[in-house]
Each structure stands twice: as structure tokens, then as C-alpha cells.
Scaffold this active site. Sequence first.
Site, PDB file in Angstrom:
ATOM      1  N   THR A  70     -37.158 -51.423 108.470  1.00 58.54           N
ATOM      2  CA  THR A  70     -38.039 -50.263 108.668  1.00 58.54           C
ATOM      3  C   THR A  70     -39.413 -50.571 108.085  1.00 58.54           C
ATOM      4  OG1 THR A  70     -36.156 -48.756 108.621  1.00 58.54           O
ATOM      5  CG2 THR A  70     -38.324 -47.791 108.199  1.00 58.54           C
ATOM      6  N   ASN A 147     -29.096 -52.000 119.165  1.00 62.08           N
ATOM      7  CA  ASN A 147     -28.076 -51.684 118.169  1.00 62.08           C
ATOM      8  C   ASN A 147     -26.955 -50.801 118.710  1.00 62.08           C
ATOM      9  OD1 ASN A 147     -30.682 -50.229 118.014  1.00 62.08           O
ATOM     10  ND2 ASN A 147     -29.525 -48.769 116.787  1.00 62.08           N
ATOM     11  N   GLN A 175     -30.576 -56.907 114.960  1.00 63.17           N
ATOM     12  CA  GLN A 175     -29.187 -57.013 115.436  1.00 63.17           C
ATOM     13  C   GLN A 175     -28.841 -58.409 115.959  1.00 63.17           C
ATOM     14  OE1 GLN A 175     -26.826 -54.881 114.885  1.00 63.17           O
ATOM     15  NE2 GLN A 175     -28.028 -53.106 114.215  1.00 63.17           N
ATOM     16  N   SER A 195     -33.338 -57.097 108.673  1.00 60.69           N
ATOM     17  CA  SER A 195     -32.759 -56.343 107.548  1.00 60.69           C
ATOM     18  C   SER A 195     -31.568 -57.100 106.985  1.00 60.69           C
ATOM     19  CB  SER A 195     -32.267 -54.982 108.045  1.00 60.69           C
ATOM     20  OG  SER A 195     -32.966 -53.953 107.429  1.00 60.69           O
ATOM     21  N   GLY A 196     -31.532 -57.248 105.660  1.00 54.91           N
ATOM     22  CA  GLY A 196     -30.472 -58.029 105.021  1.00 54.91           C
ATOM     23  C   GLY A 196     -29.075 -57.438 105.156  1.00 54.91           C
ATOM     24  N   HIS A 197     -28.979 -56.099 105.035  1.00 59.19           N
ATOM     25  CA  HIS A 197     -27.624 -55.505 104.971  1.00 59.19           C
ATOM     26  C   HIS A 197     -26.865 -55.597 106.280  1.00 59.19           C
ATOM     27  CE1 HIS A 197     -28.360 -51.485 106.934  1.00 59.19           C
ATOM     28  NE2 HIS A 197     -29.602 -51.842 106.697  1.00 59.19           N
ATOM     29  N   THR A 233     -42.867 -55.714  92.430  1.00 61.36           N
ATOM     30  CA  THR A 233     -41.943 -56.632  91.751  1.00 61.36           C
ATOM     31  C   THR A 233     -40.849 -57.084  92.711  1.00 61.36           C
ATOM     32  OG1 THR A 233     -42.383 -55.529  89.676  1.00 61.36           O
ATOM     33  CG2 THR A 233     -40.367 -56.846  89.766  1.00 61.36           C
ATOM     34  N   CYS A 317     -28.643 -44.363 111.766  1.00 62.83           N
ATOM     35  CA  CYS A 317     -29.865 -43.835 111.156  1.00 62.83           C
ATOM     36  C   CYS A 317     -30.267 -42.508 111.779  1.00 62.83           C
ATOM     37  CB  CYS A 317     -31.001 -44.840 111.311  1.00 62.83           C
ATOM     38  SG  CYS A 317     -30.507 -46.503 110.953  1.00 62.83           S
TER      39      CYS A 317
HETATM   40  N1  PLP Z   1     -33.910 -52.032 113.963  1.00 61.64           N
HETATM   41  C1  PLP Z   1     -32.633 -52.030 114.377  1.00 61.64           C
HETATM   42  C2  PLP Z   1     -32.297 -52.621 115.715  1.00 61.64           C
HETATM   43  C3  PLP Z   1     -31.629 -51.474 113.582  1.00 61.64           C
HETATM   44  O1  PLP Z   1     -30.357 -51.483 114.011  1.00 61.64           O
HETATM   45  C4  PLP Z   1     -31.986 -50.924 112.336  1.00 61.64           C
HETATM   46  C5  PLP Z   1     -30.959 -50.258 111.511  1.00 61.64           C
HETATM   47  O2  PLP Z   1     -30.045 -49.630 112.024  1.00 61.64           O
HETATM   48  C6  PLP Z   1     -33.328 -50.971 111.937  1.00 61.64           C
HETATM   49  C7  PLP Z   1     -34.260 -51.525 112.787  1.00 61.64           C
HETATM   50  C8  PLP Z   1     -33.764 -50.424 110.618  1.00 61.64           C
HETATM   51  O3  PLP Z   1     -33.191 -51.169 109.590  1.00 61.64           O
HETATM   52  P1  PLP Z   1     -33.170 -50.614 108.082  1.00 61.64           P
HETATM   53  O4  PLP Z   1     -32.608 -49.221 108.155  1.00 61.64           O
HETATM   54  O5  PLP Z   1     -32.290 -51.554 107.363  1.00 61.64           O
HETATM   55  O6  PLP Z   1     -34.577 -50.624 107.606  1.00 61.64           O
END
Ligand code: PLP
Length: 366
Positions: A70, A147, A175, A195-197, A233, A317
Site C-alpha cells: 500500500t 488477487n 500476488q 508486500s512481505g506478508h 528507522t 482488505c
Molecule cells: N496489491 C495487491 C494485489 C494485494 O493483494 C494487496 C493486499 O491484499 C495489496 C496490493 C496491498 O498490500 P498490503 O495490504 O500488504 O499493503
Amino acid sequence: MIYLDHNATTPPSPKVREFIKNELADFWANASSEHALGAQLSDTIKQDRQIIADNLGVSTKGIVFTSGATESINSVLSDSNLEAHKITKIISSPLEHHATLDRLKYLAKRGFEVLMIPNDGNGQLDLEFLKTHATTNTLVTLLSANNEIGTINPIKEIAEISHQKGALIHVDAVQAWGKINFNLEDWDVDFASFSGHKIGALKGVGVLYAQNIKSYLPLLHGGGQERGYRPGTLNAAGIHSLALAVQDIDLDKMNEIEKLRDYMEEEILKIPGCLINAREGKRLPNTSSIYAGGRSSREILFELSRQGIYVSTGSACSSGSFEPSHVLKGITNDLSRMNGTIRVSLNSISSLEEVQKFTDLLSSAS
Ligand code: PLP
């Protein structure tokens, strides 16, 4: 528990799990401190940056650590960065993630021209539209893979078209990472967000890639970390977990997961009324967007959840709102499909038994 929602987030990868158990508490120093503790951490992060850059197929120069996609997306689409590149027009798609779409709504209000590429109802973009509308002063911003429905955009071709027209290209590659084989240098994109997670790292860490980092203007101003491109940081533990998660990526395993997903879909198609959305064309190996034959997706989700099976009705989200997902709205006008679709997303830990339990329950719930 049967967790089938890996596109929302995925559990720590094996190396990250070990790190959390054994090392996380020792990762508290400030990597910018001049003393030995800071210097040691800074060295570790240097190695981590190299591992991540190697995996993405680029040099470390273009890698900036952020808090997640994001932030990365909003940084590329920030007023300062758009102004630095003299961007006045943005071309995107209604199937993008909200991190992009909501930013674009704001930019449209601020006077930017925002154009949306139509798709064919299967999530495949009309690249003729791109050829017609991309010009200099344009930024093209598109997902590498969706996604919710898993469709894959031909980013290399899109980047070629964009560059031929004098436009820049940003890819939301969240993705794709860890699921399909790609290389940023080969894609030849100007910017990319990660995104790492989503690949098994800790939450709160991500990457912004800029091919020509010197022309990138940052969103934040502060202490000069990340060569001034992302001050604040450093999230040392997050960054280290990201390098560990990258080392756990196993694309061969993803081929097996694709077979498991395909088996699951064959079983689902035996259930009267069930359909798979956007099944034509290239898709992520782990994702299935399932129309469950007319029952409300929320009802099915809660029923599965009561049985310990976790899926989603759309992008996690945006699932705070009960509106049908914008992605489904973007591919169909059929209200029943919009309100009756669930998403199943597997990862390398998903098993045949889990999938069978899910299809059995879906069959009795539909
Ligand atoms: N872009 C895509 C395709 C995603 O699937 C997501 C999260 O679902 C994001 C962006 C945003 O990632 P984050 O919420 O980790 O910032």
C-alpha cells in the site's frame, strides 16, 4: 483448521518461523546507529537487500524497503513522484487493488486524467486500448496478477507497449511474488510494488523498486534512511524476515499446487450450478474464484468458517464492506455471481485432504 486464504496473507515461511522463535527478540537495535550493534545490523540488512534484489533479478540500487505494498503503490503514485516525471495521465484497470484504485480516485479529483482499460469478462485486458491511449506524460499502473480471480497480465508486453509510446509503467507485483516465475529486469518496468506478508515474511515490510532510482521523489521526508528514498528507522526484523521468506520460495512446489487447484476445480464443477470465474487464460497456480451456484457467498463463508475452513468472499482488505467485490463487478453484470462467489487461495502447505474436505463441505452447502 484448514486455511485456504493465502492471497489475503500467508503464515510465516519455515525460515521465518525459526527466526521468530529464536532470533526476533535480538533484532531490536537501530541499524543506523554508528556503534557496533548498529553496524552489525546494517551489515545483515545489506546482505538481506542483496538476497531480495537477486531474487527479483535487479541490482540493490533500485530496492527501497517500505511498510508494504500500500505504501509502495502510494509512493509511486504520490504527487511528488508524478510531478517529478511530468505525469498528467494515468492508465489503469478497474480490476486493480484498492491501494491503487482509491489513490487514483483522489488523483482524478486533483485533475489527473485517469483512464481504465476494459477487459473481456475473463479479466484479460484490452491492450489495443493501451496502444491507443498511452502517450508521453502517461504512467501505466497495473497488477501482475489479480488477487481475487488470479488472472495474470502480460507485464513484459505491457511494458514494451508503454515504453514504445513514451509512457512509464508501474506494476503491483504483490500476488506474483513467490507464485510465478518473473524477473524485473526482463519485465523492464519502471516501478514495482511488493508486500512481505504475502510470501511468508512478517507484516509491515514491503519493497518499492525503481529502475531509475535517482529520478524517484519520495513520499516521506525525515532521517535519511534508505538513502533518503524512505526515511524512518528501518524495520530490521521485517526486512530480515523478508530475505528469509524469499529463500523459502519454491516455484516447483507451486507447479504441484497448480495440479491440486485444478483437481479441486474439477471436483467443484461436478457440483450443480458451480462455476469458476475467469478460468480462461493465464492464472496464478494457487487461486480459484468459485461461483457457488446461487447461495450468498457470505453465508457459505460463515458456514465453512464454523467448520474451521477459512476462505474469503473477495479481497480481505475490502471485506469490511458488504458491497460485492469491485473485481467481480469489473468482469460481470450478473448479480448472483457477484454475491455468490468465494475465493480459495492455496499455498505450498495446502494438502489434498484439505482440498477434499473443502469440496465435500461446499458440495453439501451449495
Ligand atoms: N496489491 C495487491 C494485489 C494485494 O493483494 C494487496 C493486499 O491484499 C495489496 C496490493 C496491498 O498490500 P498490503 O495490504 O500488504 O499493503
